[in-house]
Design a protein around this motif. Structure first.
Motif, PDB file in Angstrom:
ATOM      1  N   ILE A  18     -15.462   2.465   6.429  1.00  0.00           N
ATOM      2  CA  ILE A  18     -15.128   3.665   6.509  1.00  0.00           C
ATOM      3  C   ILE A  18     -15.768   5.242   6.671  1.00  0.00           C
ATOM      4  O   ILE A  18     -16.526   5.477   6.264  1.00  0.00           O
ATOM      5  CB  ILE A  18     -13.831   4.670   5.437  1.00  0.00           C
ATOM      6  CG1 ILE A  18     -13.176   3.188   5.773  1.00  0.00           C
ATOM      7  CG2 ILE A  18     -12.886   5.505   6.732  1.00  0.00           C
ATOM      8  CD1 ILE A  18     -11.955   3.162   4.235  1.00  0.00           C
ATOM      9  N   PRO A  19     -16.351   5.446   7.868  1.00  0.00           N
ATOM     10  CA  PRO A  19     -16.788   7.415   8.174  1.00  0.00           C
ATOM     11  C   PRO A  19     -16.225   8.395   7.307  1.00  0.00           C
ATOM     12  O   PRO A  19     -14.849   8.216   7.256  1.00  0.00           O
ATOM     13  CB  PRO A  19     -17.394   7.190   9.411  1.00  0.00           C
ATOM     14  CG  PRO A  19     -16.890   6.273  10.413  1.00  0.00           C
ATOM     15  CD  PRO A  19     -16.222   5.209   9.617  1.00  0.00           C
ATOM     16  N   SER A  22     -12.896  10.041   8.754  1.00  0.00           N
ATOM     17  CA  SER A  22     -11.904   9.771   9.293  1.00  0.00           C
ATOM     18  C   SER A  22     -10.731  10.102   8.337  1.00  0.00           C
ATOM     19  O   SER A  22     -10.545  10.785   6.812  1.00  0.00           O
ATOM     20  CB  SER A  22     -11.830   8.170   9.120  1.00  0.00           C
ATOM     21  OG  SER A  22     -13.380   7.727   9.106  1.00  0.00           O
ATOM     22  N   ASN A  23      -9.892  10.367   8.999  1.00  0.00           N
ATOM     23  CA  ASN A  23      -8.058  11.536   8.183  1.00  0.00           C
ATOM     24  C   ASN A  23      -7.923  10.447   6.989  1.00  0.00           C
ATOM     25  O   ASN A  23      -7.829   8.860   7.828  1.00  0.00           O
ATOM     26  CB  ASN A  23      -7.977  11.794   9.316  1.00  0.00           C
ATOM     27  CG  ASN A  23      -6.530  12.558   8.967  1.00  0.00           C
ATOM     28  OD1 ASN A  23      -5.895  11.973   7.683  1.00  0.00           O
ATOM     29  ND2 ASN A  23      -6.203  13.200   9.401  1.00  0.00           N
ATOM     30  N   PRO A  24      -7.515   9.996   6.088  1.00  0.00           N
ATOM     31  CA  PRO A  24      -7.024   9.526   5.280  1.00  0.00           C
ATOM     32  C   PRO A  24      -5.317   9.109   5.465  1.00  0.00           C
ATOM     33  O   PRO A  24      -5.306   7.854   5.468  1.00  0.00           O
ATOM     34  CB  PRO A  24      -7.305   9.965   3.411  1.00  0.00           C
ATOM     35  CG  PRO A  24      -8.623  10.941   3.805  1.00  0.00           C
ATOM     36  CD  PRO A  24      -8.357  10.963   4.628  1.00  0.00           C
ATOM     37  N   ASP A  25      -4.724  10.224   5.992  1.00  0.00           N
ATOM     38  CA  ASP A  25      -3.397   9.726   6.772  1.00  0.00           C
ATOM     39  C   ASP A  25      -3.135   8.541   7.401  1.00  0.00           C
ATOM     40  O   ASP A  25      -2.716   8.221   7.364  1.00  0.00           O
ATOM     41  CB  ASP A  25      -2.679  11.530   6.688  1.00  0.00           C
ATOM     42  CG  ASP A  25      -2.943  11.885   5.313  1.00  0.00           C
ATOM     43  OD1 ASP A  25      -2.726  11.510   3.945  1.00  0.00           O
ATOM     44  OD2 ASP A  25      -2.427  13.066   5.002  1.00  0.00           O
ATOM     45  N   ARG A  47      -7.021   1.942   3.101  1.00  0.00           N
ATOM     46  CA  ARG A  47      -7.436   2.622   3.671  1.00  0.00           C
ATOM     47  C   ARG A  47      -8.395   2.135   4.619  1.00  0.00           C
ATOM     48  O   ARG A  47      -8.743   1.935   5.708  1.00  0.00           O
ATOM     49  CB  ARG A  47      -8.716   4.170   2.836  1.00  0.00           C
ATOM     50  CG  ARG A  47      -7.950   5.034   2.681  1.00  0.00           C
ATOM     51  CD  ARG A  47      -8.894   7.022   1.984  1.00  0.00           C
ATOM     52  NE  ARG A  47      -8.168   7.355   1.284  1.00  0.00           N
ATOM     53  CZ  ARG A  47      -8.641   8.445   0.789  1.00  0.00           C
ATOM     54  NH1 ARG A  47     -10.038   8.754   1.392  1.00  0.00           N
ATOM     55  NH2 ARG A  47      -7.662   9.386   0.597  1.00  0.00           N
ATOM     56  N   LEU A  48      -9.123   1.189   3.898  1.00  0.00           N
ATOM     57  CA  LEU A  48     -10.257   0.241   4.612  1.00  0.00           C
ATOM     58  C   LEU A  48      -9.913  -0.599   5.478  1.00  0.00           C
ATOM     59  O   LEU A  48     -10.199  -0.758   6.569  1.00  0.00           O
ATOM     60  CB  LEU A  48     -11.004  -0.740   3.661  1.00  0.00           C
ATOM     61  CG  LEU A  48     -12.409  -1.409   4.152  1.00  0.00           C
ATOM     62  CD1 LEU A  48     -13.053  -1.118   4.670  1.00  0.00           C
ATOM     63  CD2 LEU A  48     -12.425  -2.446   3.191  1.00  0.00           C
ATOM     64  N   VAL A  49      -8.311  -1.285   5.201  1.00  0.00           N
ATOM     65  CA  VAL A  49      -7.394  -2.192   6.269  1.00  0.00           C
ATOM     66  C   VAL A  49      -6.826  -0.971   7.415  1.00  0.00           C
ATOM     67  O   VAL A  49      -6.949  -1.795   8.764  1.00  0.00           O
ATOM     68  CB  VAL A  49      -6.083  -2.343   5.141  1.00  0.00           C
ATOM     69  CG1 VAL A  49      -5.236  -2.675   6.564  1.00  0.00           C
ATOM     70  CG2 VAL A  49      -6.545  -3.355   4.451  1.00  0.00           C
ATOM     71  N   GLY A  50      -6.637   0.521   6.950  1.00  0.00           N
ATOM     72  CA  GLY A  50      -6.777   1.188   7.873  1.00  0.00           C
ATOM     73  C   GLY A  50      -7.399   1.283   9.279  1.00  0.00           C
ATOM     74  O   GLY A  50      -7.621   1.718  10.402  1.00  0.00           O
ATOM     75  N   TRP A  51      -8.716   1.273   8.489  1.00  0.00           N
ATOM     76  CA  TRP A  51      -9.743   2.002   9.458  1.00  0.00           C
ATOM     77  C   TRP A  51     -10.240   0.189  10.338  1.00  0.00           C
ATOM     78  O   TRP A  51     -10.621   0.845  11.043  1.00  0.00           O
ATOM     79  CB  TRP A  51     -11.059   2.047   8.390  1.00  0.00           C
ATOM     80  CG  TRP A  51     -12.622   1.587   8.968  1.00  0.00           C
ATOM     81  CD1 TRP A  51     -13.340   0.725   9.157  1.00  0.00           C
ATOM     82  CD2 TRP A  51     -13.463   2.539  10.107  1.00  0.00           C
ATOM     83  NE1 TRP A  51     -14.109   0.863  10.032  1.00  0.00           N
ATOM     84  CE2 TRP A  51     -13.898   1.926  10.262  1.00  0.00           C
ATOM     85  CE3 TRP A  51     -12.592   3.935  10.502  1.00  0.00           C
ATOM     86  CZ2 TRP A  51     -14.820   2.624  11.709  1.00  0.00           C
ATOM     87  CZ3 TRP A  51     -13.282   3.979  11.985  1.00  0.00           C
ATOM     88  CH2 TRP A  51     -14.677   3.850  12.023  1.00  0.00           C
ATOM     89  N   LYS A  52     -10.244  -0.756   9.920  1.00  0.00           N
ATOM     90  CA  LYS A  52     -10.249  -2.382  10.357  1.00  0.00           C
ATOM     91  C   LYS A  52      -9.355  -2.180  12.152  1.00  0.00           C
ATOM     92  O   LYS A  52      -9.782  -2.272  12.607  1.00  0.00           O
ATOM     93  CB  LYS A  52     -10.239  -3.321   9.416  1.00  0.00           C
ATOM     94  CG  LYS A  52     -11.359  -3.094   8.422  1.00  0.00           C
ATOM     95  CD  LYS A  52     -11.620  -4.562   7.302  1.00  0.00           C
ATOM     96  CE  LYS A  52     -12.650  -4.545   6.999  1.00  0.00           C
ATOM     97  NZ  LYS A  52     -12.716  -5.756   5.651  1.00  0.00           N
ATOM     98  N   LYS A  53      -8.253  -2.178  11.453  1.00  0.00           N
ATOM     99  CA  LYS A  53      -7.266  -2.366  12.083  1.00  0.00           C
ATOM    100  C   LYS A  53      -7.511  -0.862  13.001  1.00  0.00           C
ATOM    101  O   LYS A  53      -7.732  -1.232  14.193  1.00  0.00           O
ATOM    102  CB  LYS A  53      -5.731  -1.944  11.924  1.00  0.00           C
ATOM    103  CG  LYS A  53      -5.364  -3.045  10.969  1.00  0.00           C
ATOM    104  CD  LYS A  53      -3.520  -3.135   9.635  1.00  0.00           C
ATOM    105  CE  LYS A  53      -3.245  -4.431   9.399  1.00  0.00           C
ATOM    106  NZ  LYS A  53      -2.068  -3.938   8.404  1.00  0.00           N
ATOM    107  N   ASP A 133     -21.079   4.008  14.807  1.00  0.00           N
ATOM    108  CA  ASP A 133     -22.275   4.745  13.783  1.00  0.00           C
ATOM    109  C   ASP A 133     -23.642   5.010  14.576  1.00  0.00           C
ATOM    110  O   ASP A 133     -23.729   4.181  15.868  1.00  0.00           O
ATOM    111  CB  ASP A 133     -22.398   3.222  12.950  1.00  0.00           C
ATOM    112  CG  ASP A 133     -23.357   3.123  11.520  1.00  0.00           C
ATOM    113  OD1 ASP A 133     -23.066   4.256  11.206  1.00  0.00           O
ATOM    114  OD2 ASP A 133     -23.267   2.163  11.291  1.00  0.00           O
ATOM    115  N   ALA A 134     -24.647   5.431  13.876  1.00  0.00           N
ATOM    116  CA  ALA A 134     -25.536   6.011  14.168  1.00  0.00           C
ATOM    117  C   ALA A 134     -26.329   6.574  13.216  1.00  0.00           C
ATOM    118  O   ALA A 134     -25.608   6.989  12.163  1.00  0.00           O
ATOM    119  CB  ALA A 134     -25.264   7.096  15.436  1.00  0.00           C
ATOM    120  N   PRO A 135     -27.425   6.039  12.843  1.00  0.00           N
ATOM    121  CA  PRO A 135     -28.610   5.612  14.563  1.00  0.00           C
ATOM    122  C   PRO A 135     -28.403   3.894  14.374  1.00  0.00           C
ATOM    123  O   PRO A 135     -28.398   3.476  13.111  1.00  0.00           O
ATOM    124  CB  PRO A 135     -29.809   6.228  13.893  1.00  0.00           C
ATOM    125  CG  PRO A 135     -29.395   6.600  13.036  1.00  0.00           C
ATOM    126  CD  PRO A 135     -28.664   7.006  12.381  1.00  0.00           C
TER     127      PRO A 135
END
Length: 190
Positions: A18-19, A22-25, A47-53, A133-135
């Motif tokens: 998760i960057p 990212s907004n946790p809510d 939170r990771l599940v939310g990021w992936k979705k 993602d970068a670089p």
């Protein structure tokens, strides 16, 4: 010189982590199995599940495992298998599904010319995209390889069911619109 190539949307890498910004809510809202579920506990795993979705939603608009609940109007439920689809998308240099499906098919010859130009004239060791993602450590050859689908769309294909409900119909509409506008301009110029 930095030996970095800066792009907007040409290529990207979707991270598994998760960057920071990212907004946790928002992540917790999307992490639920169903939109009718109560909010989950605020944990790193949720939170990771939310990021992936979120990555699937942004990449495909209507991903395969996001289903309308036929018993509950307006309720969306995530079904088994969504994480496998995320795994096919994450942590690799790729042409994002939106760009690949909606933009590049409009003039693949020009895209190939541009890719050839970039990959034969610039000696870069990293790519800095505007999104995700970068670089990204990448060579001109790795950049060029991302575009092999222009010659064969079965190369490095995205899951069909992720594309067919959102991006594929939009891409087909865009290409039909281009075809009809080019045929009407050629008939009006004759």
């Amino acid at each position: 010189p930095s030996k970095s190539m800066i792009v907007t949307d040409a290529v990207a890498r979707i991270p598994r982590h998760i960057p920071e910004l990212s907004n946790p809510d928002n992540l917790l809202l999307v992490s639920k199995t169903s939109t009718s579920d109560p909010p989950p506990d605020d944990t790193p795993a949720q939170r990771l599940v939310g990021w992936k979705k979120n990555c699937l939603l942004i990449s495909y608009f209507f991903p395969e495992h996001e289903e309308l609940d036929p018993q509950k109007p307006g309720v969306v439920t995530w079904t088994e298998g969504w994480e496998d689809n995320f795994d096919q998308l994450a942590d690799r240099l790729l042409v994002p599904p939106v760009v690949r499906t909606l933009l590049y098919p409009q003039n693949p010859t020009k895209v190939k010319e541009w890719v050839h130009h970039v990959s034969t004239r610039w000696e870069f060791t990293s790519i800095i995209p505007a999104h995700w993602d970068a670089p990204i450590a990448a060579t001109p050859t790795q950049f060029r390889d991302c575009f092999r689908f222009l010659d064969d769309d079965t190369i490095d294909a995205f899951p069909d069911n992720d594309l067919k409900r959102g991006l594929k119909p939009l891409g087909d509409l865009a290409l039909r619109g281009l075809s009809s506008s080019s045929s009407s301009s050629s008939s009006s110029s004759s």
